[in-house]
Design a protein around this motif. Structure first.
Motif, PDB file in Angstrom:
ATOM      1  N   LEU A   1      17.942 -48.300 -38.884  1.00 49.49           N
ATOM      2  CA  LEU A   1      17.777 -46.919 -38.434  1.00 49.49           C
ATOM      3  C   LEU A   1      17.187 -46.153 -39.613  1.00 49.49           C
ATOM      4  CD1 LEU A   1      21.228 -46.409 -36.645  1.00 49.49           C
ATOM      5  CD2 LEU A   1      19.053 -47.100 -35.633  1.00 49.49           C
ATOM      6  N   GLY A   2      15.876 -46.124 -39.693  1.00 54.38           N
ATOM      7  CA  GLY A   2      15.203 -45.521 -40.825  1.00 54.38           C
ATOM      8  C   GLY A   2      14.720 -46.557 -41.825  1.00 54.38           C
ATOM      9  N   LYS A   3      14.421 -46.109 -43.031  1.00 51.86           N
ATOM     10  CA  LYS A   3      13.805 -46.949 -44.048  1.00 51.86           C
ATOM     11  C   LYS A   3      14.840 -47.831 -44.756  1.00 51.86           C
ATOM     12  CE  LYS A   3      10.190 -48.143 -46.434  1.00 51.86           C
ATOM     13  NZ  LYS A   3       9.072 -48.813 -45.759  1.00 51.86           N
ATOM     14  N   VAL A   4      14.447 -49.083 -44.994  1.00 53.15           N
ATOM     15  CA  VAL A   4      15.270 -50.012 -45.772  1.00 53.15           C
ATOM     16  C   VAL A   4      14.707 -50.025 -47.192  1.00 53.15           C
ATOM     17  CG1 VAL A   4      15.962 -52.402 -46.062  1.00 53.15           C
ATOM     18  CG2 VAL A   4      15.840 -51.407 -43.772  1.00 53.15           C
ATOM     19  N   VAL A   5      15.595 -49.845 -48.173  1.00 56.81           N
ATOM     20  CA  VAL A   5      15.163 -49.666 -49.561  1.00 56.81           C
ATOM     21  C   VAL A   5      15.925 -50.620 -50.479  1.00 56.81           C
ATOM     22  CG1 VAL A   5      14.995 -48.025 -51.480  1.00 56.81           C
ATOM     23  CG2 VAL A   5      14.654 -47.235 -49.140  1.00 56.81           C
ATOM     24  N   LEU A   6      15.184 -51.250 -51.406  1.00 54.17           N
ATOM     25  CA  LEU A   6      15.802 -51.998 -52.496  1.00 54.17           C
ATOM     26  C   LEU A   6      15.961 -51.092 -53.703  1.00 54.17           C
ATOM     27  CD1 LEU A   6      13.781 -55.367 -52.401  1.00 54.17           C
ATOM     28  CD2 LEU A   6      16.012 -54.925 -51.400  1.00 54.17           C
ATOM     29  N   ARG A   7      17.083 -51.256 -54.426  1.00 50.63           N
ATOM     30  CA  ARG A   7      17.312 -50.469 -55.627  1.00 50.63           C
ATOM     31  C   ARG A   7      17.498 -51.390 -56.815  1.00 50.63           C
ATOM     32  NH1 ARG A   7      19.059 -45.253 -55.388  1.00 50.63           N
ATOM     33  NH2 ARG A   7      18.538 -45.351 -57.590  1.00 50.63           N
ATOM     34  N   PRO A   8      16.417 -51.701 -57.556  1.00 49.64           N
ATOM     35  CA  PRO A   8      16.561 -52.526 -58.764  1.00 49.64           C
ATOM     36  C   PRO A   8      17.533 -51.882 -59.748  1.00 49.64           C
ATOM     37  CG  PRO A   8      14.259 -52.323 -58.136  1.00 49.64           C
ATOM     38  CD  PRO A   8      15.009 -51.347 -57.288  1.00 49.64           C
TER      39      PRO A   8
ATOM     40  N   ALA B   1      17.637 -57.189 -41.868  1.00 49.72           N
ATOM     41  CA  ALA B   1      17.768 -55.934 -41.120  1.00 49.72           C
ATOM     42  C   ALA B   1      16.443 -55.519 -40.509  1.00 49.72           C
ATOM     43  CB  ALA B   1      18.297 -54.831 -42.041  1.00 49.72           C
ATOM     44  N   VAL B   2      15.353 -55.673 -41.270  1.00 55.14           N
ATOM     45  CA  VAL B   2      14.035 -55.287 -40.770  1.00 55.14           C
ATOM     46  C   VAL B   2      13.553 -56.276 -39.714  1.00 55.14           C
ATOM     47  CG1 VAL B   2      11.614 -54.979 -41.411  1.00 55.14           C
ATOM     48  CG2 VAL B   2      13.421 -54.060 -42.873  1.00 55.14           C
ATOM     49  N   GLN B   3      13.727 -57.568 -39.970  1.00 57.32           N
ATOM     50  CA  GLN B   3      13.252 -58.585 -39.032  1.00 57.32           C
ATOM     51  C   GLN B   3      13.971 -58.494 -37.692  1.00 57.32           C
ATOM     52  OE1 GLN B   3      13.503 -62.617 -40.497  1.00 57.32           O
ATOM     53  NE2 GLN B   3      11.817 -63.270 -39.210  1.00 57.32           N
ATOM     54  N   ALA B   4      15.257 -58.175 -37.725  1.00 58.30           N
ATOM     55  CA  ALA B   4      16.033 -58.051 -36.487  1.00 58.30           C
ATOM     56  C   ALA B   4      15.852 -56.691 -35.844  1.00 58.30           C
ATOM     57  CB  ALA B   4      17.514 -58.284 -36.795  1.00 58.30           C
TER      58      ALA B   4
ATOM     59  N   VAL C   1      12.271 -49.571 -53.972  1.00 56.85           N
ATOM     60  CA  VAL C   1      11.230 -50.419 -53.387  1.00 56.85           C
ATOM     61  C   VAL C   1      11.412 -50.400 -51.875  1.00 56.85           C
ATOM     62  CG1 VAL C   1      10.209 -52.714 -53.304  1.00 56.85           C
ATOM     63  CG2 VAL C   1      11.273 -51.904 -55.429  1.00 56.85           C
ATOM     64  N   GLY C   2      10.365 -50.036 -51.154  1.00 59.77           N
ATOM     65  CA  GLY C   2      10.443 -50.004 -49.698  1.00 59.77           C
ATOM     66  C   GLY C   2      10.201 -51.377 -49.102  1.00 59.77           C
ATOM     67  N   VAL C   3      11.022 -51.756 -48.133  1.00 62.79           N
ATOM     68  CA  VAL C   3      10.863 -53.035 -47.434  1.00 62.79           C
ATOM     69  C   VAL C   3      10.116 -52.769 -46.132  1.00 62.79           C
ATOM     70  CG1 VAL C   3      12.070 -54.982 -46.370  1.00 62.79           C
ATOM     71  CG2 VAL C   3      12.991 -53.907 -48.435  1.00 62.79           C
ATOM     72  N   THR C   4       9.020 -53.485 -45.908  1.00 63.31           N
ATOM     73  CA  THR C   4       8.177 -53.261 -44.729  1.00 63.31           C
ATOM     74  C   THR C   4       8.131 -54.497 -43.842  1.00 63.31           C
ATOM     75  OG1 THR C   4       6.139 -54.009 -45.821  1.00 63.31           O
ATOM     76  CG2 THR C   4       6.738 -51.682 -46.065  1.00 63.31           C
ATOM     77  N   LEU C   5       7.908 -54.261 -42.555  1.00 59.77           N
ATOM     78  CA  LEU C   5       7.817 -55.372 -41.607  1.00 59.77           C
ATOM     79  C   LEU C   5       6.653 -56.317 -41.910  1.00 59.77           C
ATOM     80  CD1 LEU C   5       8.918 -56.752 -39.073  1.00 59.77           C
ATOM     81  CD2 LEU C   5       7.539 -55.174 -37.695  1.00 59.77           C
ATOM     82  N   PRO C   6       5.455 -55.823 -42.305  1.00 56.31           N
ATOM     83  CA  PRO C   6       4.379 -56.764 -42.638  1.00 56.31           C
ATOM     84  C   PRO C   6       4.747 -57.746 -43.734  1.00 56.31           C
ATOM     85  CG  PRO C   6       3.461 -54.587 -42.309  1.00 56.31           C
ATOM     86  CD  PRO C   6       4.954 -54.427 -42.285  1.00 56.31           C
ATOM     87  N   VAL C   7       5.447 -57.291 -44.777  1.00 57.78           N
ATOM     88  CA  VAL C   7       5.851 -58.205 -45.852  1.00 57.78           C
ATOM     89  C   VAL C   7       6.897 -59.183 -45.348  1.00 57.78           C
ATOM     90  CG1 VAL C   7       7.012 -58.362 -48.087  1.00 57.78           C
ATOM     91  CG2 VAL C   7       5.248 -56.633 -47.718  1.00 57.78           C
TER      92      VAL C   7
ATOM     93  N   SER D   1      12.150 -47.000 -36.783  1.00 53.55           N
ATOM     94  CA  SER D   1      11.649 -47.683 -37.974  1.00 53.55           C
ATOM     95  C   SER D   1      11.290 -46.676 -39.060  1.00 53.55           C
ATOM     96  CB  SER D   1      10.415 -48.515 -37.617  1.00 53.55           C
ATOM     97  OG  SER D   1       9.331 -47.663 -37.273  1.00 53.55           O
ATOM     98  N   GLY D   2      10.905 -47.194 -40.224  1.00 53.32           N
ATOM     99  CA  GLY D   2      10.552 -46.326 -41.330  1.00 53.32           C
ATOM    100  C   GLY D   2       9.399 -45.398 -41.016  1.00 53.32           C
TER     101      GLY D   2
END
Length: 305
Positions: free
Chosen positions: A298-305, A291-294, A35-41, A142-143
């Motif tokens: 360095l690149g994409k932040v990803v969640l791994r269920p 990490a995204v808010q601050a 799951v990709g974490v985005t700044l808008p969310v 950023s991503g």
């Protein structure tokens, strides 16, 4: 199944147990593997008056399909934009938002490449041909920004420079193929640029516009807002172009699909490989948001269920 939720604006994220959803007409039930974490969310969690489902880019394996689904079946790997609860073990994905994940790619590759890559490719399309030109990319670590740096080079830009909030990111940005890296607070951002791709907005719009050469173009694709003075456009005959991915997806699906195929072709050829900042468990979703808010990623932040 597990699902990440919160109860009030800015409130803590927590994992809860929830029923596995049933796919409706035109929907796929996907076992989420990335799951990709985005700044808008992230921004909506802190700013929206009412809690929202934590959706966004997901990738995984189809386990069931609703009525009227024709392109996918159980066992297919897909990626796409989920508008419901996506921070979960299972999520619903509309078939018209889904696309296949190639055999030579992982689900992490998919969420790091497709959505951010489409935004980057679209912003460069909005800018017009950049072959032989100089391009500045803000939020270059950023991503989407990292992919904009690489795609500008692929599309033949003469010089590509990244702009970042922290000088510690300079080495990472140069590793993407950028000729140089500047900091937002620097008095000057180097030579005037033919094109600036801005993913930050707000107070950064003024220096971004000032960095343009005469007849230069600023492509604004940030959700951060901001104001530009008309006089600053008249001096130097500069242009500002707005870009929004959703308008392309809805209004020009053939172009959206062409860009998607182009991204995967470049990936398979080894010409475009997205960087991943880190992979977080669902239980660590708050750390991923931090990490995204601050803007520490360095690149994409990803969640791994």
């Amino acid at each position: 199944m597990r699902r990440v939720r919160y109860e009030s604006a800015g409130g803590p994220l927590f994992v809860e147990e929830a029923a596995v959803p049933e796919p409706g007409a035109g929907e796929l039930l996907v076992r989420c593997e990335a799951v990709g974490v985005t700044l808008p969310v992230v921004r909506k969690v802190t700013e929206a008056a009412d809690p929202i489902p934590l959706g966004g880019e997901i990738a995984g394996t189809v386990v069931a399909a609703g009525e009227d689904v024709s392109r996918f079946r159980a066992g297919d790997r897909v990626t796409g934009l989920c508008f419901g609860h996506g921070y979960a073990d299972f999520a619903l994905l509309r078939e018209d938002m889904a696309s296949p994940v190639p055999d030579d790619a992982t689900c992490v590759d998919a969420v790091a490449l497709v959505r951010g890559g489409l935004v980057a490719r679209g912003a460069l399309h909005a800018a017009g041909p950049v072959r032989g030109e100089s391009v500045l990319v803000t939020a270059a670590a950023s991503g989407a920004g990292q992919l904009a740096v690489r795609l500008a080079r692929v599309l033949g830009a003469r010089r590509v420079v990244g702009a970042v909030s922290d000088p510690a990111k300079a080495g990472f940005v140069r590793s993407l193929g950028a000729d140089d890296c500047v900091r937002y607070g620097d008095e000057r951002w180097g030579e005037p640029y033919d094109c600036v791709l801005d993913a930050v907005g707000g107070d950064l719009l003024t220096p971004a516009l000032a960095a343009l050469a005469p007849h230069g173009r600023l492509v604004a694709y940030s959700s951060g807002g901001g104001t530009i003075q008309a006089y600053d456009l008249l001096v130097g005959a500069k242009s500002v172009i707005g870009f929004q991915m959703a308008l392309i997806a809805r209004g020009r699906p053939e172009l959206y699909e062409r860009w998607r195929r182009e991204l995967w072709r470049l990936f398979s050829d080894g010409a475009l490989r997205p960087a991943v900042h880190g992979e977080f468990a669902l239980e660590d979703a708050a750390k991923a948001h931090e990490a995204v808010q601050a803007r520490a990623n360095l690149g994409k932040v990803v969640l791994r269920p």
